[in-house]
Design an enzyme around this catalytic site. Structure first.
Site, PDB file in Angstrom:
ATOM      1  N   LYS A   1      49.202  64.070 -19.174  1.00  0.00           N
ATOM      2  CA  LYS A   1      49.757  63.302 -18.052  1.00  0.00           C
ATOM      3  C   LYS A   1      48.692  63.222 -16.957  1.00  0.00           C
ATOM      4  CE  LYS A   1      54.249  63.299 -16.081  1.00  0.00           C
ATOM      5  NZ  LYS A   1      55.364  64.129 -15.580  1.00  0.00           N
TER       6      LYS A   1
HETATM    7  O1  G3P Z   1      59.442  62.928 -14.196  1.00  0.00           O
HETATM    8  C1  G3P Z   1      59.104  62.951 -12.849  1.00  0.00           C
HETATM    9  C2  G3P Z   1      60.061  63.784 -12.106  1.00  0.00           C
HETATM   10  O2  G3P Z   1      59.895  65.129 -12.417  1.00  0.00           O
HETATM   11  C3  G3P Z   1      60.072  63.575 -10.647  1.00  0.00           C
HETATM   12  O3  G3P Z   1      61.378  63.664 -10.289  1.00  0.00           O
HETATM   13  O4  G3P Z   1      63.276  64.053  -8.821  1.00  0.00           O
HETATM   14  O5  G3P Z   1      61.008  64.985  -8.223  1.00  0.00           O
HETATM   15  O6  G3P Z   1      61.454  62.544  -8.081  1.00  0.00           O
HETATM   16  P1  G3P Z   1      61.795  63.823  -8.771  1.00  0.00           P
END
Ligand code: G3P
Length: 219
Positions: A83
């Site tokens: 990633k």
């Molecule tokens: O896959 C990306 C994710 O982990 C980010 O999620 O909820 O931190 O925006 P969030």
């Protein structure tokens, strides 16, 4: 649509995998930090549990360093996907790693223009962050629809991972739009299973059965 779990927590991955629902895993530096354990050890444990793609994110922001990190990470297991952040150096690293046959996932995508460049760089996956767009009053799902259209126009093979998923409707809308993958945190996977009418209905079935066959008049 494939379902990935968005976590670095081995217990959650084990539980979700036992449901037979997990096609892959995504992690990021924040999720790794939450675990407070050595990253490579955690990734090894995850790869032992899941045969699908396991996404490990680089920390460097310079192409050369990113490629070096990637070379170390892919030694962990053959299902590791690298990633990389959607910055200039990240796209350069994608080109190098793709030429070497290493799978990549470009993360922190917030625009269709970024997704177009990612596909042109040859990435295996693109991760548009839906919830974070919703957070700033922009419809996250519109981005998925735009990327789908652009990729279809030119036959790009890059797969769309709907990321930053916060609720069941994000998952349903991702599926309605034909996204390749949604990466979902464990609590949202649990929410997807539950429905209040299922619970009410099940309780009624069991009560009726008990009354008829296990009450005072039961033979
Ligand atoms: O896959 C990306 C994710 O982990 C980010 O999620 O909820 O931190 O925006 P969030």
């Amino acid at each position: 649509m494939k379902i990935f779990i968005d976590t670095a927590n081995v217990k959650e991955i084990k539980e979700a995998a036992s449901l037979g629902l997990i096609d892959g895993v995504t992690t990021n530096p924040t999720l790794m930090a939450k675990e407070g354990r050595e990253m490579k050890q955690v990734l090894k444990e995850i790869c032992d549990l899941v045969s699908g793609p396991v996404n490990a994110e680089v920390i460097s922001t310079q192409t050369e360093e990113m490629v070096k990190e990637a070379h170390e990470l892919v030694k962990i297991a053959k299902n590791i996907v690298i990633k990389l952040p959607l910055i200039k150096d990240g796209l350069k690293a994608v080109r190098i790693l793709t030429a070497e046959g290493i799978k990549t996932n470009v993360t922190l995508c917030f625009s269709a223009a970024q997704a177009l460049l990612t596909a042109k760089a040859g990435a295996t996956y693109i991760s548009p962050f839906i919830g974070r767009l919703d957070d700033i009053s922009q419809e996250g799902m519109d981005l998925i629809s735009d990327i789908k259209k652009i990729y279809a126009n030119y036959g790009f093979k890059t797969q769309i991972i709907v990321a930053s998923v916060r609720n069941p409707m994000h998952v349903v809308n991702a599926a309605l739009l034909g996204a390749d993958i949604a990466t979902i945190p464990y609590p949202v996977i649990e929410q997807l299973i539950k429905h209040p009418l299922t619970e009410i209905g099940l309780n009624r079935f069991l009560d009726d059965y008990k009354k008829a066959f296990q009450g005072n008049n039961a033979k």
